[in-house]
Design a protein around this motif. Structure first.
Motif, mmCIF file in Angstrom:
data_model
loop_
_atom_site.group_PDB
_atom_site.id
_atom_site.type_symbol
_atom_site.label_atom_id
_atom_site.label_comp_id
_atom_site.label_asym_id
_atom_site.label_seq_id
_atom_site.Cartn_x
_atom_site.Cartn_y
_atom_site.Cartn_z
ATOM 1 N N CYS A 330 0.828 -1.209 0.000
ATOM 2 C CA CYS A 330 0.000 0.000 0.000
ATOM 3 C C CYS A 330 0.864 1.260 0.000
ATOM 4 O O CYS A 330 0.542 2.238 -0.688
ATOM 5 N N VAL A 331 1.943 1.251 0.766
ATOM 6 C CA VAL A 331 2.852 2.406 0.764
ATOM 7 C C VAL A 331 3.465 2.585 -0.618
ATOM 8 O O VAL A 331 3.608 3.715 -1.111
ATOM 9 N N ASN A 332 3.818 1.460 -1.241
ATOM 10 C CA ASN A 332 4.379 1.515 -2.591
ATOM 11 C C ASN A 332 3.399 2.149 -3.560
ATOM 12 O O ASN A 332 3.751 3.038 -4.353
ATOM 13 N N ILE A 333 2.158 1.701 -3.507
ATOM 14 C CA ILE A 333 1.141 2.233 -4.417
ATOM 15 C C ILE A 333 0.849 3.694 -4.097
ATOM 16 O O ILE A 333 0.656 4.519 -4.999
ATOM 17 N N ALA A 334 0.810 4.040 -2.800
ATOM 18 C CA ALA A 334 0.589 5.433 -2.424
ATOM 19 C C ALA A 334 1.672 6.329 -3.002
ATOM 20 O O ALA A 334 1.405 7.454 -3.446
ATOM 21 N N ASN A 335 2.892 5.831 -3.008
ATOM 22 C CA ASN A 335 3.998 6.596 -3.586
ATOM 23 C C ASN A 335 3.795 6.806 -5.084
ATOM 24 O O ASN A 335 4.041 7.888 -5.613
ATOM 25 N N LEU A 336 3.348 5.745 -5.758
ATOM 26 C CA LEU A 336 3.082 5.882 -7.196
ATOM 27 C C LEU A 336 1.966 6.892 -7.454
ATOM 28 O O LEU A 336 2.061 7.731 -8.358
ATOM 29 N N LEU A 337 0.897 6.795 -6.649
ATOM 30 C CA LEU A 337 -0.216 7.724 -6.839
ATOM 31 C C LEU A 337 0.189 9.143 -6.478
ATOM 32 O O LEU A 337 -0.270 10.115 -7.112
ATOM 33 N N LEU A 338 1.041 9.289 -5.465
ATOM 34 C CA LEU A 338 1.521 10.615 -5.091
ATOM 35 C C LEU A 338 2.347 11.223 -6.210
ATOM 36 O O LEU A 338 2.233 12.416 -6.522
ATOM 37 N N PHE A 426 -3.778 3.450 0.685
ATOM 38 C CA PHE A 426 -2.929 4.024 -0.355
ATOM 39 C C PHE A 426 -3.586 5.177 -1.115
ATOM 40 O O PHE A 426 -2.923 5.900 -1.840
ATOM 41 N N GLY A 427 -4.926 5.352 -0.942
ATOM 42 C CA GLY A 427 -5.585 6.403 -1.706
ATOM 43 C C GLY A 427 -5.940 7.640 -0.928
ATOM 44 O O GLY A 427 -6.204 8.698 -1.523
ATOM 45 N N LEU A 428 -5.928 7.550 0.417
ATOM 46 C CA LEU A 428 -6.446 8.663 1.202
ATOM 47 C C LEU A 428 -5.539 9.883 1.145
ATOM 48 O O LEU A 428 -6.010 11.004 0.952
ATOM 49 N N PHE A 429 -4.224 9.680 1.270
ATOM 50 C CA PHE A 429 -3.358 10.860 1.294
ATOM 51 C C PHE A 429 -3.274 11.533 -0.070
ATOM 52 O O PHE A 429 -3.373 12.768 -0.149
ATOM 53 N N PRO A 430 -3.075 10.773 -1.174
ATOM 54 C CA PRO A 430 -3.142 11.445 -2.482
ATOM 55 C C PRO A 430 -4.476 12.163 -2.688
ATOM 56 O O PRO A 430 -4.521 13.244 -3.276
ATOM 57 N N ALA A 431 -5.575 11.565 -2.191
ATOM 58 C CA ALA A 431 -6.875 12.217 -2.334
ATOM 59 C C ALA A 431 -6.940 13.486 -1.498
ATOM 60 O O ALA A 431 -7.503 14.506 -1.928
ATOM 61 N N TRP A 432 -6.351 13.451 -0.312
ATOM 62 C CA TRP A 432 -6.336 14.635 0.553
ATOM 63 C C TRP A 432 -5.552 15.761 -0.103
ATOM 64 O O TRP A 432 -5.946 16.924 -0.055
ATOM 65 N N ARG A 433 -4.432 15.413 -0.737
ATOM 66 C CA ARG A 433 -3.662 16.444 -1.452
ATOM 67 C C ARG A 433 -4.444 16.970 -2.647
ATOM 68 O O ARG A 433 -4.380 18.159 -2.983
ATOM 69 N N ALA A 434 -5.200 16.083 -3.325
ATOM 70 C CA ALA A 434 -5.944 16.511 -4.505
ATOM 71 C C ALA A 434 -7.067 17.475 -4.146
ATOM 72 O O ALA A 434 -7.403 18.370 -4.929
ATOM 73 N N SER A 453 7.417 19.725 -5.026
ATOM 74 C CA SER A 453 7.676 20.544 -3.849
ATOM 75 C C SER A 453 8.486 19.759 -2.828
ATOM 76 O O SER A 453 8.528 18.524 -2.840
ATOM 77 N N LYS A 454 9.125 20.484 -1.923
ATOM 78 C CA LYS A 454 9.935 19.830 -0.901
ATOM 79 C C LYS A 454 9.082 18.934 -0.024
ATOM 80 O O LYS A 454 9.505 17.845 0.372
ATOM 81 N N SER A 455 7.866 19.373 0.293
ATOM 82 C CA SER A 455 7.002 18.559 1.156
ATOM 83 C C SER A 455 6.637 17.252 0.482
ATOM 84 O O SER A 455 6.600 16.197 1.126
ATOM 85 N N ALA A 456 6.362 17.299 -0.824
ATOM 86 C CA ALA A 456 6.025 16.077 -1.545
ATOM 87 C C ALA A 456 7.220 15.132 -1.596
ATOM 88 O O ALA A 456 7.079 13.920 -1.418
ATOM 89 N N ARG A 457 8.416 15.691 -1.856
ATOM 90 C CA ARG A 457 9.614 14.840 -1.902
ATOM 91 C C ARG A 457 9.896 14.238 -0.532
ATOM 92 O O ARG A 457 10.268 13.072 -0.409
ATOM 93 N N ARG A 458 9.716 15.063 0.508
ATOM 94 C CA ARG A 458 9.963 14.568 1.863
ATOM 95 C C ARG A 458 8.989 13.441 2.220
ATOM 96 O O ARG A 458 9.377 12.425 2.812
ATOM 97 N N LEU A 459 7.738 13.615 1.857
ATOM 98 C CA LEU A 459 6.744 12.574 2.128
ATOM 99 C C LEU A 459 7.077 11.288 1.381
ATOM 100 O O LEU A 459 6.980 10.189 1.923
ATOM 101 N N SER A 460 7.502 11.430 0.135
ATOM 102 C CA SER A 460 7.862 10.245 -0.647
ATOM 103 C C SER A 460 9.043 9.521 -0.024
ATOM 104 O O SER A 460 9.064 8.292 0.057
ATOM 105 N N ASP A 461 10.029 10.277 0.463
ATOM 106 C CA ASP A 461 11.188 9.652 1.111
ATOM 107 C C ASP A 461 10.782 8.920 2.383
ATOM 108 O O ASP A 461 11.278 7.832 2.685
#
Length: 848
Positions: A330-338, A426-434, A453-461
């Protein structure tokens, strides 16, 4: 799609820099205007579904990666849940199973918490209890079933007639036993299992009243049980049940504890109340019978707990492991969706600018995630269907209720719930950002082609570090089990672990009642087997090491010259009958004295015994036991003539137990295992033994043939299963984590193409670019490794019970797993790093 109308202020427009001025879009769930009409919501949902499916068709590669990743995670979760549900969660197939309790005799002084029950004690329990409606006893029996031209050994159980009432079971055909059939001399009757009725009689309803020849005696079939019924629970090999008769002579022999007991509590009673009631009865029995029952009490165990045993800890550990795999996926997929959401940010910003509510933006994103989760759930269900079939043959034979494992309604419901939960994870955080687009930043970044953005890169890391940490925890667990298994298989059991074939033979009492006839049969058979070509040695034993078959007693004994102790405080040992050459055939070391010869135990031979080292050390206080006299029930006074090495009789992980061996001719048993040392295949040896038996008794079958290799393999089947499954899950998690690292680095390289092009245009070389990309990934991987090692240390306690001779904090395992994880992460980062070194500065700048 439904959009809430907005008033665009007159100053709104496009500035010289290209920024958009717009009214912020705020979702107020209390505002009726923010909740669209139901019809519009349904239409909008349908529209969102259509858009999601169009996107998936247009991005088949992306969709395939997500669906396969999720399908793999859900599939392994559903597969392991089917095992957990079938073995552990599903109630027993009896009426009101929570009222069923298994009763044992216990003696804390002797370290016996669950000893079998004597018939006399059982009768006292049954007559005096106030918390049980009924109590029943049972024991495995086994019969030789005679057909017209053949004979075979079948598994049977002798039961108290009241047992079926205790279990709340009714027959499919005929009747069960009556109370009168408990009395000695009653007619011989049997009740068939549904499997035996199907296999032997083709489900013929006229089977009632027919007779079976069991041990050369006629038994009448009076009933057939329904298909789901099994007793003991999960033992599908039991073909029939016969009424257990209580012999009045055995009532006087309380030390002979040979039965299993089960009872049904009265409505409203609980185990605590029942335990207090049985403790009261046990105290009365001990007071009235101090010679046999001093120190003996009662242990009550709920029937479900008794059946499941300690397999529950193992299954929960495995289930926790597959949940970690699901989280990693799920984390992997969330990263892809992000990563994808940064590409679609402009689309959502435009929707927000023209009036789309946050609910509409959230719904649009969640519909896409839900569609992916639905497809992943279907893929997982297919994988579970295949996985259950592939896993079933690998499940050890000692796992209870394995036949209940399957793809049932509970597994389907679990798969559906898991898919929904995964979609939310895996869908809630990308949806929250959207649903919260920053319009000015989006349009400005779009115009400049800026990186994420730095926040997006930091979250992905952070997500990748979490994947690495979880994968490392599973790798450490798998490593510990692998090391434990290696330690277990290197144990010396004290006897040969190859080249031994055993044939289990049971003589029917109708033709081999006198001891002389039993002795003559095995004497003749062993003499014939010894001359079979390829046989290096042959003997017989009443209970073969690591075998569930055979006869053994655990009895008290006294040592001549030592102070007399009460029966409950006397030394105890396992009592086994062997024939000459047994220790040589099995490769058991003789430490002192001599082994048995062909004359020991015969009519004019010496009455002797051999003890193991543990008996010599524990009970003879440093004095040599040779030539000492011991008194053993049923065997009399015996002189110790030898001491043999301790062996691991119950398995490689077991401890040695006190053992006393006596010559077979001193105490002839009807059931023995003929042991053959040979280089031939077990099937060849079995055929040869059968041919020799035909010369002695053509109507006698071999109950079972096994090899010592099979017994050793069966004894380590559970740890091998645990190791294999957890290692597979760990490799799956490591692969998903590597995919996560690869995906994030690839995306980072793609987003930084312009930056890398500028660096290279200013003189940066390929080596520096490669190092920059790899070091960026290495930092994330190392953070994950640090947290993973800490998590593994905490997790180690949960699998400590599964380990053998390996500490839960084994430094070597942690170091190797950590280094392996770092290597996997760096390898995953190298491919996109190499691609970064091939970026053409001119093309990159032209694209910008």
């Amino acid at each position: 799609m439904y959009f809430r109308p907005i008033q665009i202020p007159s100053q709104a427009g496009v500035s010289i820099t290209g920024a958009v001025k717009a009214t912020p879009c705020v979702w107020d769930p209390q505002d009726p205007q923010d909740l669209p009409p139901r019809r519009d919501t349904v239409a909008s949902m349908r529209h969102d579904l259509n858009e999601a499916w169009r996107f998936l068709r247009a991005n088949k590669g992306f969709a395939a990666v997500v669906v396969l990743t999720l399908g793999l995670a859900i599939g392994v979760n559903s597969t392991i849940f089917s095992v957990l549900n079938g073995v552990l969660l599903r109630p027993l197939d009896y009426a009101e199973p929570d009222r069923l309790v298994v009763a044992w005799e216990s003696n804390q002084t002797l370290g016996q918490d669950r000893a079998q029950v004597s018939s006399a004690t059982y009768l006292d329990w049954r007559n005096q209890t106030t918390t049980f409606e009924n109590l029943a006893i049972w024991r495995y029996k086994g019969f030789t079933l005679r057909n017209e031209n053949d004979a075979e050994r079948i598994t049977t159980v002798d039961v108290s007639p009241v047992l079926f009432t205790v279990l709340g079971a009714t027959p499919e055909l005929g009747r069960v036993f009556t109370p009168e059939e408990e009395q000695p001399g009653s007619p011989r009757t049997v009740v068939l299992s549904h499997a035996a009725w199907t296999r032997r009689f083709g489900q013929d309803p006229s089977v009632l009243g027919r007779t079976l020849m069991l041990d050369d005696q006629s038994y009448q079939i009076v009933g057939v049980m329904p298909r789901p019924f099994q007793f003991p629970a999960g033992d599908a090999e039991v073909e029939l049940w016969a009424p257990l008769t209580v012999n009045p002579a055995s009532v006087a022999s309380r030390p002979h504890r040979t039965y299993n007991a089960i009872g049904r509590m009265t409505p409203g009673a609980n185990v605590t109340q029942a335990q207090a009631d049985m403790d009261r009865i046990a105290a009365t029995i001990a007071r009235d019978n101090p010679e046999s029952n001093a120190g003996w009490g009662v242990t009550l165990v709920p029937a479900h707990e008794q059946v499941v045993g300690d397999i529950g800890d193992t299954l929960w550990v495995l289930f926790g492991a597959v949940v970690l795999v699901l989280v990693i996926a799920c984390v992997n997929i969330a990263n892809l969706l992000l990563a994808r959401s940064s590409r679609t940010a402009k689309e959502f910003a435009v929707r927000a600018a023209i009036g789309a509510s946050q609910w509409a933006l959230l719904r649009r994103s969640l519909v896409e995630s839900g569609s992916l989760a639905g497809l992943g759930g279907l893929a997982g269900l297919l994988l579970a269907w295949w996985g259950i079939g592939a896993l079933r043959p690998l499940i050890p034979a000692n796992v209870p209720r394995a036949d209940s494992i399957g793809l049932d309604v509970s597994v389907l419901a679990f798969t559906a719930v898991t898919s929904i939960v995964a979609a939310l994870i895996f869908g809630l955080f990308p949806a929250w950002r959207a649903m919260r687009p920053h319009l000015v930043e989006v349009f400005q970044d779009s115009s400049r082609g800026a990186s994420a953005s730095k926040s997006a890169r930091r979250l992905s890391d952070v997500m990748v570090a979490a994947e690495v940490a979880l994968a490392l925890m599973l790798l450490v667990g798998a490593g510990l089990l692998i090391r434990s298994f290696v330690q277990l298989t290197s144990v010396d059991p004290g006897y040969r672990t190859s080249g031994i074939v055993a044939a289990h033979i049971v003589l029917p009492a109708s033709r081999y009642g006198p001891s002389a006839s039993k002795k003559q049969f095995f004497d003749d058979l062993i003499a014939r087997v010894k001359v079979i070509p390829g046989v290096e040695g042959a003997s017989a034993v009443s209970a073969l090491p690591m075998s569930p078959l055979g006869v053994q007693f655990e009895l008290p004994f006294t040592i001549d010259g030592l102070a007399e102790a009460s029966p409950s405080e006397r030394p105890r040992a396992r009592y086994r009958a062997v024939m000459a050459d047994y220790f040589t055939t099995m490769g058991i070391k003789l430490v002192d004295g001599r082994a048995f010869d062909d004359f020991d135990g015969r009519e004019n031979g010496a009455k002797v015994a051999i003890v193991n080292e543990l008996v010599a050390k524990r009970y003879f206080q440093g004095v040599s036991p040779l030539n000492k006299l011991v008194r053993i029930p049923m065997a009399g006074d015996l002189t110790i003539v030898g001491v043999v090495a301790d062996i691991k009789h119950d398995g490689l992980a077991s401890s040695a137990e006190p053992e006393v061996f006596v010559p077979y001719f001193q105490f002839a048993l009807s059931e023995m295992q003929v042991v053959v040392a040979t280089t031939q295949a077990p099937s060849v040896v079995a055929s040869a033994i059968r041919a020799e038996m035909m010369q002695i008794d053509p109507a006698l079958p071999i109950a079972k043939v096994t090899s010592i290799e099979e017994r050793v393999s069966a004894s380590i089947a559970q740890p091998r299963f645990n190791m294999t499954l957890l290692a597979g899950l760990a490799l799956c998690a490591a692969f998903l984590a590597a995919l996560g690292v690869y995906g994030v680095v690839t995306y980072a390289v793609a987003r930084r193409t312009t930056e890398i092009g500028i660096r290279m245009a200013l003189g940066a070389d390929a080596r520096g670019t490669f190092r920059m990309v790899v070091l960026g990934a290495a930092k994330v991987v190392l953070v994950g490794v640090v947290f993973g090692l800490a998590g593994a240390a905490l997790m180690g306690k949960s699998i400590e019970s599964l380990l053998f001779d390996v500490p839960a904090l084994d430094i070597q395992t942690y170091v190797l797993a950590g280094l392996g994880t770092v290597a996997i992460g760096l390898l995953a980062a190298m491919l996109p790093a190499l691609r970064a070194t091939r970026i053409d500065p001119v093309s990159a700048l032209r694209t910008d």
